[in-house]
Design a protein around this motif. Structure first.
Motif, PDB file in Angstrom:
ATOM      1  N   ASN A  18       1.135  -1.379  -0.445  1.00 54.64           N
ATOM      2  CA  ASN A  18      -0.146  -0.466   0.155  1.00 54.64           C
ATOM      3  C   ASN A  18       0.816   1.250  -0.077  1.00 54.64           C
ATOM      4  N   ASN A  19       1.936   1.156  -0.471  1.00 51.25           N
ATOM      5  CA  ASN A  19       2.793   2.462  -1.084  1.00 51.25           C
ATOM      6  C   ASN A  19       2.805   3.302  -1.719  1.00 51.25           C
ATOM      7  N   LYS A  37       4.565   5.176   6.553  1.00 52.27           N
ATOM      8  CA  LYS A  37       4.602   4.760   4.958  1.00 52.27           C
ATOM      9  C   LYS A  37       4.415   5.801   4.231  1.00 52.27           C
ATOM     10  N   GLN A  38       3.616   6.284   4.238  1.00 55.94           N
ATOM     11  CA  GLN A  38       3.735   7.439   3.205  1.00 55.94           C
ATOM     12  C   GLN A  38       4.804   8.760   3.051  1.00 55.94           C
ATOM     13  N   ASP A  83       8.659   6.277  -5.711  1.00 54.26           N
ATOM     14  CA  ASP A  83       8.409   7.570  -5.912  1.00 54.26           C
ATOM     15  C   ASP A  83      10.172   7.728  -7.049  1.00 54.26           C
ATOM     16  N   SER A 128       0.086   6.661  -3.110  1.00 56.19           N
ATOM     17  CA  SER A 128      -0.539   7.579  -3.297  1.00 56.19           C
ATOM     18  C   SER A 128      -2.002   6.954  -3.331  1.00 56.19           C
ATOM     19  N   PRO A 129      -3.236   7.065  -2.669  1.00 59.69           N
ATOM     20  CA  PRO A 129      -4.724   7.249  -2.779  1.00 59.69           C
ATOM     21  C   PRO A 129      -4.707   7.306  -3.842  1.00 59.69           C
ATOM     22  N   VAL A 180       7.039   5.755   0.187  1.00 59.99           N
ATOM     23  CA  VAL A 180       6.599   5.882  -0.985  1.00 59.99           C
ATOM     24  C   VAL A 180       7.492   7.229  -1.562  1.00 59.99           C
ATOM     25  N   ASN A 200      -4.003   4.835  -6.170  1.00 57.36           N
ATOM     26  CA  ASN A 200      -3.883   3.448  -5.489  1.00 57.36           C
ATOM     27  C   ASN A 200      -5.786   2.915  -5.497  1.00 57.36           C
ATOM     28  N   PRO A 221      -0.107   3.449   8.490  1.00 60.49           N
ATOM     29  CA  PRO A 221       0.052   4.491   7.182  1.00 60.49           C
ATOM     30  C   PRO A 221       1.219   5.798   6.878  1.00 60.49           C
ATOM     31  N   GLU A 222       0.941   6.778   8.118  1.00 61.28           N
ATOM     32  CA  GLU A 222       1.463   8.013   8.050  1.00 61.28           C
ATOM     33  C   GLU A 222       2.905   7.694   8.249  1.00 61.28           C
ATOM     34  N   GLY A 269      -6.707  -0.079   1.213  1.00 64.39           N
ATOM     35  CA  GLY A 269      -5.738   0.601   2.325  1.00 64.39           C
ATOM     36  C   GLY A 269      -5.382  -0.789   3.318  1.00 64.39           C
TER      37      GLY A 269
END
Length: 335
Positions: A140-141, A182-183, A191, A143-144, A187, A147, A179-180, A154
């Motif tokens: 789940n890495n 991860k992003q 990228d 961006s929403p 992420v 994804n 999650p925070e 998620g």
């Protein structure tokens, strides 16, 4: 790190002469275009010495829209415009290069030491086999906004990750569960892989899984101070490592290893597919599509009309005008 060609300008006459030689040696028009791209240089598939490692052949095939690695390698050998790097016994090609990008005064050179950049724009591979044995399935890495069609809830795919048994595993498990973080931490690495290697995001995610499990976890486990560092300090440590040349080298090794795995899978799939030969031992059939094919050394995969008689020999070529099989000397072969 950008590399530059040794020769910045090439004579049009020289290129024309080279292409005419390729044609005289039986290289098809479509193959000439692919060889010309490689000869003039596709630096993102080279290592820092301007050499194409053989492990990048899978990504090169994807970029050139040629699915058979054996076909493109046959073109490279047939055109006689590339230098080949062999192993000590000359039984396996390790790399190849063009004189525009690499100069070697001796007859043979050692295998490239540094892993090459392997940019590939491949189809979405959300079910890649590479993810089947990972320690942490970081799925789940992304961006929403990117994804929405993949795992929209998620939540991790598959079973919950096993309990960590080392400081480094514990650290990445905690990143995966937050999650925070991860992003903020993982992420940006995805990228970077997408931008630097021209990967799709699912493919970049596969590369991240390899990077974490096979390179970053062993790296941090080898650092005695890592276990004593608090979680926030470990995050900073990871972020600083990724910015260094060593971090870039680890990413390159991960993408190279992923490429090697996919190349082996591609060859295995190709061999398995060609085992189905219900019509003739000299052709094969795609059972799912009910389409017959044969392998041409120059044009690669060639479709056979459904009503064509069985291919009579391994050298027979289907003539679309006479609607018959012909041998390489132009004589009709079989029915």
């Amino acid at each position: 790190m950008a590399i530059k060609a040794l020769k910045q300008n090439v004579s049009i006459r020289e290129i024309q002469k080279m292409i005419h030689q390729w044609k005289a040696w039986g290289v098809s028009d479509s193959a000439c275009l692919k060889l010309l791209d490689l000869y003039l240089g596709m630096p993102h598939f080279m290592n820092e010495d301007g050499v194409y490692p053989i492990n990048n052949l899978y990504q090169i095939c994807l970029a050139l829209k040629t699915i058979h690695t054996s076909d493109i390698l046959e073109y490279i050998k047939k055109c006689k415009s590339f230098e080949l790097v062999w192993n000590e016994n000359r039984t396996e090609i390790l790399a190849f290069f063009t004189p525009l990008w690499h100069h070697q005064s001796t007859n043979s050179i050692s295998a490239p030491v540094s892993p090459a950049v392997s940019p590939a724009v491949s189809p979405a591979e959300t079910n890649s086999k590479t993810n089947s044995n990972i320690l942490y399935n970081i799925n789940n890495n992304i961006s929403p906004s990117e994804n929405s069609s993949e795992n929209p809830a998620g939540t991790p795919h598959g079973d919950e990750a096993p309990k960590a048994s080392s400081s480094a595993k514990e650290f990445f498990h905690k990143l995966n569960a937050t999650p925070e973080e991860k992003q903020a931490v993982l992420v940006p690495i995805i990228d970077r892989i997408v931008a630097g290697y021209r990967y799709t995001r699912p493919r970049a995610l596969d590369a991240l899984v390899v990077l974490v499990n096979e390179f970053l976890i062993p790296h941090f486990d080898a650092q005695s101070n890592f276990a004593k560092t608090p979680h926030n300090g470990r995050i900073i440590w990871l972020q600083n490592l990724i910015k260094t040349r060593h971090g870039e080298n680890l990413i390159q090794q991960a993408t190279q290893k992923l490429g090697e795995t996919l190349l082996k899978e591609l060859e295995e799939q190709r061999k398995k597919l060609r085992e189905f030969r219900p019509v003739s031992p000299f052709e094969w059939k795609d059972a799912d599509k009910d389409i017959r094919y044969y392998d041409d050394p120059i044009d690669g995969k060639v479709e056979i009309p459904a009503d064509a008689p069985p291919r009579s020999s391994d050298e027979a070529i289907w003539n679309v005008l006479s609607q018959k099989w012909v041998d390489t000397d132009g004589q009709h072969s079989g029915s």
